[in-house]
Design a protein around this motif. Structure first.
Motif, PDB file in Angstrom:
ATOM      1  N   VAL A  87       0.838  -1.202   0.000  1.00 21.75           N
ATOM      2  CA  VAL A  87       0.000   0.000   0.000  1.00 21.75           C
ATOM      3  C   VAL A  87       0.870   1.248   0.000  1.00 21.75           C
ATOM      4  N   ASN A  88       1.933   1.254   0.815  1.00 15.62           N
ATOM      5  CA  ASN A  88       2.829   2.414   0.878  1.00 15.62           C
ATOM      6  C   ASN A  88       3.533   2.659  -0.453  1.00 15.62           C
ATOM      7  N   ILE A  89       3.963   1.589  -1.108  1.00 21.53           N
ATOM      8  CA  ILE A  89       4.628   1.741  -2.405  1.00 21.53           C
ATOM      9  C   ILE A  89       3.641   2.254  -3.450  1.00 21.53           C
ATOM     10  N   MET A  90       2.419   1.701  -3.474  1.00 18.50           N
ATOM     11  CA  MET A  90       1.413   2.163  -4.447  1.00 18.50           C
ATOM     12  C   MET A  90       1.037   3.624  -4.202  1.00 18.50           C
ATOM     13  N   TYR A  91       0.879   4.002  -2.924  1.00 14.68           N
ATOM     14  CA  TYR A  91       0.590   5.403  -2.582  1.00 14.68           C
ATOM     15  C   TYR A  91       1.705   6.307  -3.116  1.00 14.68           C
ATOM     16  N   THR A  92       2.943   5.941  -2.802  1.00 16.33           N
ATOM     17  CA  THR A  92       4.085   6.772  -3.180  1.00 16.33           C
ATOM     18  C   THR A  92       4.187   6.924  -4.686  1.00 16.33           C
ATOM     19  N   GLN A  93       4.115   5.820  -5.406  1.00 16.18           N
ATOM     20  CA  GLN A  93       4.257   5.893  -6.862  1.00 16.18           C
ATOM     21  C   GLN A  93       3.092   6.647  -7.501  1.00 16.18           C
ATOM     22  N   SER A  94       1.907   6.555  -6.924  1.00 15.19           N
ATOM     23  CA  SER A  94       0.757   7.322  -7.438  1.00 15.19           C
ATOM     24  C   SER A  94       0.988   8.812  -7.280  1.00 15.19           C
ATOM     25  N   ILE A  95       1.473   9.222  -6.117  1.00 13.78           N
ATOM     26  CA  ILE A  95       1.749  10.649  -5.868  1.00 13.78           C
ATOM     27  C   ILE A  95       2.848  11.139  -6.813  1.00 13.78           C
ATOM     28  N   ILE A  96       3.860  10.311  -7.042  1.00 11.92           N
ATOM     29  CA  ILE A  96       4.955  10.684  -7.946  1.00 11.92           C
ATOM     30  C   ILE A  96       4.424  10.871  -9.365  1.00 11.92           C
ATOM     31  N   VAL A  97       3.630   9.920  -9.841  1.00 11.43           N
ATOM     32  CA  VAL A  97       3.090  10.007 -11.207  1.00 11.43           C
ATOM     33  C   VAL A  97       2.229  11.257 -11.353  1.00 11.43           C
ATOM     34  N   ILE A  98       1.376  11.521 -10.382  1.00 11.53           N
ATOM     35  CA  ILE A  98       0.546  12.736 -10.444  1.00 11.53           C
ATOM     36  C   ILE A  98       1.438  13.978 -10.443  1.00 11.53           C
ATOM     37  N   GLY A  99       2.504  13.949  -9.660  1.00 11.86           N
ATOM     38  CA  GLY A  99       3.433  15.080  -9.604  1.00 11.86           C
ATOM     39  C   GLY A  99       4.092  15.371 -10.941  1.00 11.86           C
ATOM     40  N   TYR A 100       4.381  14.324 -11.707  1.00 12.78           N
ATOM     41  CA  TYR A 100       4.979  14.536 -13.024  1.00 12.78           C
ATOM     42  C   TYR A 100       4.022  15.207 -13.994  1.00 12.78           C
ATOM     43  N   SER A 101       2.727  15.207 -13.676  1.00 14.09           N
ATOM     44  CA  SER A 101       1.770  15.864 -14.573  1.00 14.09           C
ATOM     45  C   SER A 101       2.034  17.373 -14.665  1.00 14.09           C
ATOM     46  N   PHE A 102       2.703  17.938 -13.644  1.00 12.79           N
ATOM     47  CA  PHE A 102       3.037  19.367 -13.685  1.00 12.79           C
ATOM     48  C   PHE A 102       4.088  19.674 -14.754  1.00 12.79           C
ATOM     49  N   VAL A 103       4.964  18.706 -15.026  1.00  7.89           N
ATOM     50  CA  VAL A 103       6.134  19.004 -15.852  1.00  7.89           C
ATOM     51  C   VAL A 103       6.335  18.072 -17.039  1.00  7.89           C
ATOM     52  N   SER A 104       5.528  17.051 -17.190  1.00 10.44           N
ATOM     53  CA  SER A 104       5.797  16.048 -18.233  1.00 10.44           C
ATOM     54  C   SER A 104       5.827  16.646 -19.639  1.00 10.44           C
ATOM     55  N   ARG A 105       5.032  17.657 -19.909  1.00 10.88           N
ATOM     56  CA  ARG A 105       5.039  18.244 -21.259  1.00 10.88           C
ATOM     57  C   ARG A 105       6.302  19.065 -21.525  1.00 10.88           C
ATOM     58  N   TYR A 106       7.081  19.369 -20.479  1.00  5.33           N
ATOM     59  CA  TYR A 106       8.317  20.129 -20.656  1.00  5.33           C
ATOM     60  C   TYR A 106       9.542  19.230 -20.801  1.00  5.33           C
ATOM     61  N   LEU A 107       9.329  17.923 -20.776  1.00  2.00           N
ATOM     62  CA  LEU A 107      10.446  16.988 -20.826  1.00  2.00           C
ATOM     63  C   LEU A 107      10.588  16.300 -22.174  1.00  2.00           C
ATOM     64  N   GLU A 108      10.016  16.888 -23.216  1.00  2.00           N
ATOM     65  CA  GLU A 108      10.022  16.255 -24.523  1.00  2.00           C
ATOM     66  C   GLU A 108      11.429  15.943 -25.050  1.00  2.00           C
ATOM     67  N   ASN A 109      12.393  16.778 -24.720  1.00  2.00           N
ATOM     68  CA  ASN A 109      13.760  16.546 -25.191  1.00  2.00           C
ATOM     69  C   ASN A 109      14.527  15.558 -24.328  1.00  2.00           C
ATOM     70  N   VAL A 110      13.963  15.199 -23.193  1.00  4.75           N
ATOM     71  CA  VAL A 110      14.633  14.304 -22.264  1.00  4.75           C
ATOM     72  C   VAL A 110      14.056  12.894 -22.342  1.00  4.75           C
ATOM     73  N   ILE A 111      12.775  12.811 -22.548  1.00  4.77           N
ATOM     74  CA  ILE A 111      12.049  11.551 -22.472  1.00  4.77           C
ATOM     75  C   ILE A 111      12.093  10.809 -23.797  1.00  4.77           C
ATOM     76  N   ILE A 112      12.268   9.501 -23.705  1.00  2.00           N
ATOM     77  CA  ILE A 112      12.104   8.639 -24.868  1.00  2.00           C
ATOM     78  C   ILE A 112      10.629   8.264 -24.885  1.00  2.00           C
ATOM     79  N   HIS A 113       9.890   8.800 -25.829  1.00  2.00           N
ATOM     80  CA  HIS A 113       8.441   8.592 -25.875  1.00  2.00           C
ATOM     81  C   HIS A 113       8.087   7.311 -26.622  1.00  2.00           C
ATOM     82  N   PRO A 114       6.963   6.680 -26.220  1.00  2.00           N
ATOM     83  CA  PRO A 114       6.539   5.446 -26.913  1.00  2.00           C
ATOM     84  C   PRO A 114       6.029   5.757 -28.311  1.00  2.00           C
TER      85      PRO A 114
END
Length: 171
Positions: free
Chosen positions: A144-171
């Motif tokens: 439960v703690n791991i799922m909570y943590t990873q969920s918060i992290i994923v939601i947190g990336y929503s603030f910046v994911s569109r700014y990482l286009e040059n860093v991320i290898i997209h599918p």
């Protein structure tokens, strides 16, 4: 696009994880070849059981820098000015995470990214959160703690994911 933001954030998180993990391994192989000591900059962050734990495992050198040059000096300064330990910690946590956010890029999105994670680090120290944690059966606590943590992290990336286009290898 709004419907896909969590998917994009998940891909961002996993892509950064694999890229950063690989980069750390490559650096340590090069260090080994040249007889240098291993650098521990990445320590299984996907197994983190809290947001604080995650940030202690992810980009360890940035965390140490922030702790040594922002957080601890600010706590010391605020305590000398008469602030209670609790408020000194609160202020230093907020400033530290704002720094971490804008260290990546000076923008409102990265500022919000820092505030978001500061909130969860502080929330995890609250009595309310600690009561929630103690109500979880021991056999489920780690998962439960791991799922909570990873969920918060994923939601947190929503603030910046569109700014990482040059860093991320997209599918």
């Amino acid at each position: 696009e709004e419907r896909n933001i969590l998917f994009i954030s998940l891909i961002t998180h996993l892509s950064l994880y694999f890229q950063f993990m690989s980069a750390c391994k490559i650096v340590n192989i090069i260090n080994y070849i040249f007889g240098q000591s291993k650098i521990n900059n990445f320590n299984s962050p996907l197994l983190s059981e809290s947001i604080g734990d995650f940030w202690n495992r992810w980009h360890i050198t940035l965390g140490k820098f922030t702790r040594n040059y922002i957080s601890q000096p600010l706590i010391y300064f605020l305590r000398k000015k008469g602030f209670d330990n609790k408020y000194a910690y609160l202020i230093s946590t907020i400033f530290s995470f704002i720094f971490i956010g804008i260290w990546h890029k000076i923008s409102l999105n990265y500022f919000a990214f820092g505030i978001y994670f500061a909130f969860f680090v502080l929330f995890e120290r609250s009595e309310f959160f600690l009561k929630i944690k103690t109500s979880i059966p021991n056999c489920l606590k780690k998962a439960v703690n791991i799922m909570y943590t990873q969920s918060i992290i994923v939601i947190g990336y929503s603030f910046v994911s569109r700014y990482l286009e040059n860093v991320i290898i997209h599918p």
